[in-house]
Write a protein that holds these residues in place. Structure first.
Motif, mmCIF file in Angstrom:
data_model
loop_
_atom_site.group_PDB
_atom_site.id
_atom_site.type_symbol
_atom_site.label_atom_id
_atom_site.label_comp_id
_atom_site.label_asym_id
_atom_site.label_seq_id
_atom_site.Cartn_x
_atom_site.Cartn_y
_atom_site.Cartn_z
ATOM 1 N N UNK A 92 0.817 -1.211 0.000
ATOM 2 C CA UNK A 92 0.000 0.000 0.000
ATOM 3 C C UNK A 92 0.847 1.257 0.000
ATOM 4 N N UNK A 93 0.204 2.372 -0.306
ATOM 5 C CA UNK A 93 0.903 3.651 -0.386
ATOM 6 C C UNK A 93 1.585 3.988 0.941
ATOM 7 N N UNK A 94 0.932 3.662 2.068
ATOM 8 C CA UNK A 94 1.503 3.982 3.375
ATOM 9 C C UNK A 94 2.792 3.200 3.612
ATOM 10 N N UNK A 95 2.783 1.911 3.266
ATOM 11 C CA UNK A 95 3.969 1.097 3.452
ATOM 12 C C UNK A 95 5.110 1.562 2.542
ATOM 13 N N UNK A 96 4.781 1.878 1.306
ATOM 14 C CA UNK A 96 5.799 2.338 0.356
ATOM 15 C C UNK A 96 6.389 3.678 0.812
ATOM 16 N N UNK A 97 5.535 4.551 1.321
ATOM 17 C CA UNK A 97 6.015 5.840 1.831
ATOM 18 C C UNK A 97 6.927 5.645 3.036
ATOM 19 N N UNK A 98 6.559 4.685 3.899
ATOM 20 C CA UNK A 98 7.380 4.390 5.069
ATOM 21 C C UNK A 98 8.769 3.920 4.631
ATOM 22 N N UNK A 99 8.833 3.000 3.691
ATOM 23 C CA UNK A 99 10.116 2.480 3.205
ATOM 24 C C UNK A 99 10.976 3.609 2.654
ATOM 25 N N UNK A 100 10.374 4.453 1.833
ATOM 26 C CA UNK A 100 11.123 5.546 1.214
ATOM 27 C C UNK A 100 11.614 6.538 2.257
ATOM 28 N N UNK A 101 10.703 6.946 3.141
ATOM 29 C CA UNK A 101 11.075 7.989 4.103
ATOM 30 C C UNK A 101 12.142 7.508 5.071
ATOM 31 N N UNK A 102 11.988 6.307 5.613
ATOM 32 C CA UNK A 102 12.957 5.838 6.608
ATOM 33 C C UNK A 102 14.312 5.550 5.959
ATOM 34 N N UNK A 103 14.305 4.996 4.759
ATOM 35 C CA UNK A 103 15.567 4.710 4.069
ATOM 36 C C UNK A 103 16.324 6.002 3.755
ATOM 37 N N UNK A 104 15.643 6.927 3.091
ATOM 38 C CA UNK A 104 16.303 8.177 2.711
ATOM 39 C C UNK A 104 16.639 9.006 3.950
ATOM 40 N N UNK A 105 15.684 9.084 4.886
ATOM 41 C CA UNK A 105 15.915 9.873 6.088
ATOM 42 C C UNK A 105 17.093 9.367 6.903
ATOM 43 N N UNK A 106 17.208 8.059 7.037
ATOM 44 C CA UNK A 106 18.328 7.492 7.793
ATOM 45 C C UNK A 106 19.655 7.820 7.121
ATOM 46 N N UNK A 155 20.115 -1.507 12.001
ATOM 47 C CA UNK A 155 18.844 -1.595 12.737
ATOM 48 C C UNK A 155 18.724 -0.416 13.694
ATOM 49 N N UNK A 156 19.807 -0.121 14.399
ATOM 50 C CA UNK A 156 19.793 1.009 15.340
ATOM 51 C C UNK A 156 19.614 2.331 14.595
ATOM 52 N N UNK A 157 20.306 2.485 13.498
ATOM 53 C CA UNK A 157 20.214 3.744 12.755
ATOM 54 C C UNK A 157 18.780 4.029 12.301
ATOM 55 N N UNK A 158 18.146 3.043 11.687
ATOM 56 C CA UNK A 158 16.789 3.277 11.199
ATOM 57 C C UNK A 158 15.816 3.485 12.349
ATOM 58 N N UNK A 159 16.058 2.819 13.477
ATOM 59 C CA UNK A 159 15.186 2.996 14.645
ATOM 60 C C UNK A 159 15.354 4.383 15.248
ATOM 61 N N UNK A 160 16.585 4.863 15.333
ATOM 62 C CA UNK A 160 16.817 6.213 15.873
ATOM 63 C C UNK A 160 16.181 7.259 14.962
ATOM 64 N N UNK A 161 16.243 7.042 13.656
ATOM 65 C CA UNK A 161 15.570 7.974 12.756
ATOM 66 C C UNK A 161 14.081 8.048 13.088
ATOM 67 N N UNK A 162 13.461 6.897 13.296
ATOM 68 C CA UNK A 162 12.032 6.869 13.619
ATOM 69 C C UNK A 162 11.757 7.553 14.963
ATOM 70 N N UNK A 163 12.625 7.322 15.946
ATOM 71 C CA UNK A 163 12.438 7.947 17.264
ATOM 72 C C UNK A 163 12.521 9.465 17.182
ATOM 73 N N UNK A 164 13.465 9.951 16.428
ATOM 74 C CA UNK A 164 13.761 11.386 16.432
ATOM 75 C C UNK A 164 12.947 12.181 15.410
ATOM 76 N N UNK A 165 12.583 11.549 14.282
ATOM 77 C CA UNK A 165 11.965 12.322 13.202
ATOM 78 C C UNK A 165 10.560 11.866 12.821
ATOM 79 N N UNK A 166 10.035 10.816 13.461
ATOM 80 C CA UNK A 166 8.705 10.322 13.082
ATOM 81 C C UNK A 166 7.817 10.213 14.329
ATOM 82 N N UNK A 167 7.221 11.336 14.686
ATOM 83 C CA UNK A 167 6.416 11.413 15.910
ATOM 84 C C UNK A 167 5.165 10.546 15.848
ATOM 85 N N UNK A 168 4.740 10.179 14.646
ATOM 86 C CA UNK A 168 3.498 9.410 14.522
ATOM 87 C C UNK A 168 3.655 7.964 14.991
ATOM 88 N N UNK A 169 4.890 7.501 15.163
ATOM 89 C CA UNK A 169 5.127 6.123 15.608
ATOM 90 C C UNK A 169 5.523 6.146 17.080
#
Length: 452
Positions: A40-54, A83-97
């Motif tokens: 779905x669009x949400x999953x694809x957006x998640x993959x793109x954002x976390x990969x590029x953002x990290x 694993x840590x890098x992508x998780x820290x990106x989510x902690x710091x830049x993705x308030x919705x999770x």
């Protein structure tokens, strides 16, 4: 989010490929999204954002992890590190999770990858970071400005220092800040088939946001689409993905009806197609690149465009084509470079590039220029361009070229809007800077060959 573990595993795979093998991030992400189109669009957006953002924030992320971990990032196993890098990106830049979800999913992924014994370590580091972001100690901005900006904007120290020395802190901050902003997709309307206004209307009806460029009428930025290849307007050749900076290089080339044109490093073909469009299907644009794969990309775009005054050829730009000598009204030499102007779109470049590689690229650029200038007729035009912000590859190469060959700079003001004109454009060249201009970092110069 459905299938969250799988999407995080896909992100991990992307990071492993980019950081471990040096593969370009945009290519890896494109391949993953193409393979998993059913998501779905949400999953694809998640993959793109976390990969590029990290990847964008990796220097800052590693700096944070090092302050909360007993094992420094460089000494960790690559899987754990990413694993840590992508998780820290989510902690710091993705308030919705929720933080708890980020930590739990990282632990699950650690176990799934066969590192059961390190799951407690991963959990401990992430929960400490989640609890204590205010405890991060940054370099002193006044005493260590380069170190501070390197961490703050997640850029290599050598690059930060290079730009500070050239541009000063204010402009350097604008450039580095722009690299971290969301980069919309820039497209060029095929005005031979549809007006920019009609194209924007059709895209808006599909829920896609469009913003006109202040520099060129047929350019616009788009946001909110899912899969570009699924858009009818793309398949019908009504627009081409192309940054405004490369459009401007074509604009200053100013091809005329009936011209003979060579684009010597053309893939994927956006500039070549624009040249052919401006020539209104007259003359001939020969779009060349080094490998059959790259030329195949050009041919795909030619097929979509419907243009008949353009052809694609496999050719090494360093090799002289005797048959082409002094036959061209225009040669466009958008040459291989360090890519430091497009870090906002291709953040992994900053981890692979070095000053030594820049020197090698400068040598390659001079070798190509020393060959392709021979194709220009007397009185013809050569446009030299790069997608970098490096004086050695740009202004210094321009000085070298003018000292070696019978060409002179020509004002590019007639081809630019008022907002882009300056002392240098009156002389014949322009350095675009992200954050200063609404474009990628890009250099372009227009040179006229002496004689009639």
């Amino acid at each position: 989010m459905t299938n969250a573990v799988n999407t995080r595993e896909l992100v991990l795979g992307i990071l492993m490929e980019v950081t471990g093998k040096g593969t370009h991030s945009h290519l890896v992400i494109r391949d993953v999204l193409s393979k998993y189109q059913y998501l779905g669009k949400q999953e694809r957006s998640f993959i793109t954002r976390v990969s590029i953002g990290t990847l964008e924030q990796m220097i800052l992320i590693d700096y944070i992890i090092d302050q909360f971990s007993s094992v420094k990032v460089k000494k960790m196993k690559p899987v754990i590190r990413n694993i840590l890098r992508s998780a820290v990106y989510q902690l710091k830049w993705m308030d919705s999770i929720p933080d708890s979800a980020v930590c739990n999913e990282a632990v699950k992924l650690t176990r799934k990858k066969g590192f059961q014994g390190l799951s407690g370590f991963v959990n401990g580091v992430l929960r400490s970071i989640a609890r204590g972001p205010a405890e991060v100690r940054y370099p002193d901005e006044k005493k260590q400005p380069a170190e501070y900006m390197s961490v703050r904007y997640s850029q290599p120290l050598w690059l930060t220092q290079m730009w500070l020395d050239r541009f000063g802190p204010e402009t350097t901050g604008q450039i580095l800040g722009a690299f971290l902003e969301d980069s919309p997709t820039c497209i060029r309307c095929n005005t031979g088939r549809i007006s920019p206004e009609e194209l924007a209307k059709r895209l808006n009806q599909q829920g896609i946001e469009t913003t006109s460029s202040p520099y060129i009428r047929e350019a616009m930025e788009i946001r909110g689409y899912d899969y570009l290849g699924a858009l009818p307007e793309f398949e019908q050749g009504l627009f081409q993905v192309q940054d405004i900076s490369s459009m401007l290089a074509v604009r200053i080339a100013a091809p005329q009806k009936g011209d003979t044109v060579y684009d010597v490093c053309a893939a994927p073909g956006g500039k070549s197609l624009y040249l052919a469009e401006l020539m209104q299907n007259t003359g001939m644009v020969t779009a060349r690149d080094l490998t059959p794969y790259k030329v195949g990309l050009i041919e795909e775009n030619i097929l979509r465009s419907g243009l008949t005054n353009i052809r694609a050829q496999v050719w090494d730009a360093c090799a002289l084509d005797e048959a082409a000598v002094e036959t061209a009204d225009l040669v466009l030499a958008d040459l291989p470079c360090s890519g430091l102007g497009v870090l906002g779109r291709k953040p992994d470049i900053k981890y692979h590039m070095s000053q030594g590689q820049i020197r090698e690229l400068r040598g390659l650029q001079r070798e190509i220029l020393g060959t392709v200038h021979k194709y220009v007729k007397k009185g013809g035009v050569l446009v030299y361009s790069t997608c970098t912000i490096d004086i050695e590859e740009n202004e210094k190469n321009l000085e070298w070229f003018l000292s070696q060959f019978p060409f002179h700079l020509e004002s590019i003001d007639p081809y630019l809007c008022a907002a882009l004109r300056s002392n240098t454009t009156a002389q014949g060249y322009l350095q675009l800077l992200p954050g200063v201009h609404r474009a990628d970092g890009f250099f372009m110069a227009r040179l006229r060959k002496d004689g009639e």
